[in-house]
Design a protein around this motif. Structure first.
Motif, PDB file in Angstrom:
ATOM      1  N   ILE A   1      44.147  62.059  35.029  1.00 38.53           N
ATOM      2  CA  ILE A   1      43.203  62.652  34.074  1.00 38.53           C
ATOM      3  C   ILE A   1      42.291  63.636  34.805  1.00 38.53           C
ATOM      4  O   ILE A   1      41.582  63.274  35.739  1.00 38.53           O
ATOM      5  CB  ILE A   1      42.347  61.576  33.380  1.00 38.53           C
ATOM      6  N   ARG A   2      42.305  64.899  34.316  1.00 39.52           N
ATOM      7  CA  ARG A   2      41.528  65.936  34.981  1.00 39.52           C
ATOM      8  C   ARG A   2      40.480  66.596  34.088  1.00 39.52           C
ATOM      9  O   ARG A   2      39.621  67.319  34.574  1.00 39.52           O
ATOM     10  CB  ARG A   2      42.466  67.012  35.534  1.00 39.52           C
ATOM     11  N   ILE A   3      40.544  66.346  32.781  1.00 40.02           N
ATOM     12  CA  ILE A   3      39.585  66.971  31.875  1.00 40.02           C
ATOM     13  C   ILE A   3      39.390  66.109  30.634  1.00 40.02           C
ATOM     14  O   ILE A   3      40.327  65.456  30.158  1.00 40.02           O
ATOM     15  CB  ILE A   3      40.033  68.395  31.459  1.00 40.02           C
TER      16      ILE A   3
ATOM     17  N   ALA B   1      32.165  61.183  35.446  1.00 36.13           N
ATOM     18  CA  ALA B   1      33.352  62.032  35.353  1.00 36.13           C
ATOM     19  C   ALA B   1      33.417  63.003  36.532  1.00 36.13           C
ATOM     20  O   ALA B   1      34.478  63.184  37.150  1.00 36.13           O
ATOM     21  CB  ALA B   1      33.349  62.796  34.032  1.00 36.13           C
ATOM     22  N   GLU B   2      32.290  63.605  36.860  1.00 42.74           N
ATOM     23  CA  GLU B   2      32.258  64.540  37.999  1.00 42.74           C
ATOM     24  C   GLU B   2      32.639  63.834  39.296  1.00 42.74           C
ATOM     25  O   GLU B   2      33.329  64.409  40.141  1.00 42.74           O
ATOM     26  CB  GLU B   2      30.865  65.164  38.111  1.00 42.74           C
ATOM     27  N   ALA B   3      32.187  62.600  39.449  1.00 44.01           N
ATOM     28  CA  ALA B   3      32.507  61.850  40.668  1.00 44.01           C
ATOM     29  C   ALA B   3      34.005  61.608  40.803  1.00 44.01           C
ATOM     30  O   ALA B   3      34.518  61.465  41.924  1.00 44.01           O
ATOM     31  CB  ALA B   3      31.758  60.517  40.667  1.00 44.01           C
ATOM     32  N   ARG B   4      34.701  61.579  39.657  1.00 41.69           N
ATOM     33  CA  ARG B   4      36.164  61.412  39.672  1.00 41.69           C
ATOM     34  C   ARG B   4      36.893  62.752  39.674  1.00 41.69           C
ATOM     35  O   ARG B   4      38.131  62.796  39.618  1.00 41.69           O
ATOM     36  CB  ARG B   4      36.609  60.618  38.440  1.00 41.69           C
ATOM     37  N   GLY B   5      36.132  63.854  39.679  1.00 36.86           N
ATOM     38  CA  GLY B   5      36.749  65.176  39.638  1.00 36.86           C
ATOM     39  C   GLY B   5      37.274  65.552  38.269  1.00 36.86           C
ATOM     40  O   GLY B   5      38.174  66.395  38.145  1.00 36.86           O
TER      41      GLY B   5
END
Length: 321
Positions: A70-72, A88-92
């Protein structure tokens, strides 16, 4: 080349789903049930991204359980308080929303609530539906004009400004509180108040348009409601948790407030049942953006962001913590 794979968590308008089917390998939700966290995680396997809605609570725990594919997360909404953006940002994982396209529809609903609350529309509709209206009377079901009233707007962003534009056409005097004062060309004569407390004291009608943040949650509470002039009206089309239900209902029952107009609620759709018993509460079921044109535009905006992301471009509406 294979198409990006998406999980679409709710049933979307037909035109939006047609574009999804054309451009993506999308798993949609034909029966439109709200997916539970475990279902979201399970269905995310092998997906490149999500198209989510405000009904999906994407907190840090859930985000931490998502597969690395998952990217977005593209949200079908302007608000994104249902997503833990920092997690979410921490997971990219990129997060996007859909600003601009629902401004007018939501502003129209805000004005409907202002007029409906001021003119006693809820009580009038109930009298018709329950066959209690027997004759016209010179002093029957008296309400109040909006013309000449001071409209206080909390949050003078796109929607707040659109409400101000409409209010001027009805002869209301616009006051507002915002994190930063607008320039004179954008204010159009509206009166700026440096604090929310000052705005409350100057508002015959209070309309809420700020984002839900730790600072604004329960901003409308017993203390701030007491600052409103007796007989004031409170309208909310922003987020339900900005209002303390207990304080709002108590002020209405005590007669400090004349009426309220609500389109959003804490814990919706499981609203405080007392609201249903109040004839001076003009209530709508979160209809702010509910027009065919606006919901299509929201879906297309979410897809535009997904298109940009998967093409290697920066999404137009990326949000950051």
């Amino acid at each position: 080349m294979s198409r990006p794979s998406l999980l679409v968590t709710r049933k979307l308008p037909n035109a939006v789903e047609a574009r999804l089917a054309r451009d993506y390998d999308a798993e949609t939700n034909a029966i439109d049930t709200i997916l539970k966290p475990d279902d979201l995680v399970a269905r995310a396997k092998g997906k490149d991204g999500f198209l989510v809605t405000p009904a999906d609570r994407l907190d840090a725990d859930l985000i931490g359980r998502l597969p690395s594919s998952i990217r977005i997360m593209a949200s079908f909404s302007v608000g994104y308080d249902h997503i833990d953006v920092k997690a979410a940002e921490a997971r990219g994982i990129a997060v996007t929303n859909t600003p601009d396209v629902l401004t007018d529809a939501t502003a129209d609903i805000a004005l409907l609530l202002i007029l409906g609350a001021a003119r006693g529309a809820a009580a009038g509709m109930a009298a018709i539906r329950e066959d209690r209206w027997k004759n016209w009377a010179p002093t029957g079901m008296l309400s109040t004009d909006v013309r000449g009233k001071r409209l206080g707007i909390i949050g003078m962003g796109r929607i707040g400004q659109a409400v101000a534009h409409r209010a001027r056409a009805f002869g209301m005097e616009v006051h507002y509180h915002n994190r930063a004062r607008l320039d004179a060309g954008t204010e159009h004569g509206a009166v700026f108040h440096a604090t929310a407390e000052d705005l409350f004291a100057a508002s015959d009608i209070l309309s809420i348009h700020c984002a839900s943040t730790p600072e604004t949650r329960r901003l409308v509470n017993a203390k701030t409601i007491a600052l409103l002039p007796k007989g004031a009206i409170v309208v909310n089309t922003a987020r339900g948790d900005i209002v303390d239900d207990e304080a709002l209902i108590s002020a209405l029952q005590a007669g400090h407030l004349r009426a309220i107009g609500l389109d959003v609620y804490a814990n919706e759709p499981n609203i405080d049942p007392r609201y249903r018993t109040l004839e001076n509460a003009f209530l709508l079921p979160h209809l702010g953006s509910a027009t065919v044109e606006t919901r299509n535009a929201m879906g297309f905006r979410a897809l535009d962001n997904l298109d940009d992301f998967f093409a290697g471009r920066e999404p137009r509406d990326r949000v950051r913590s």
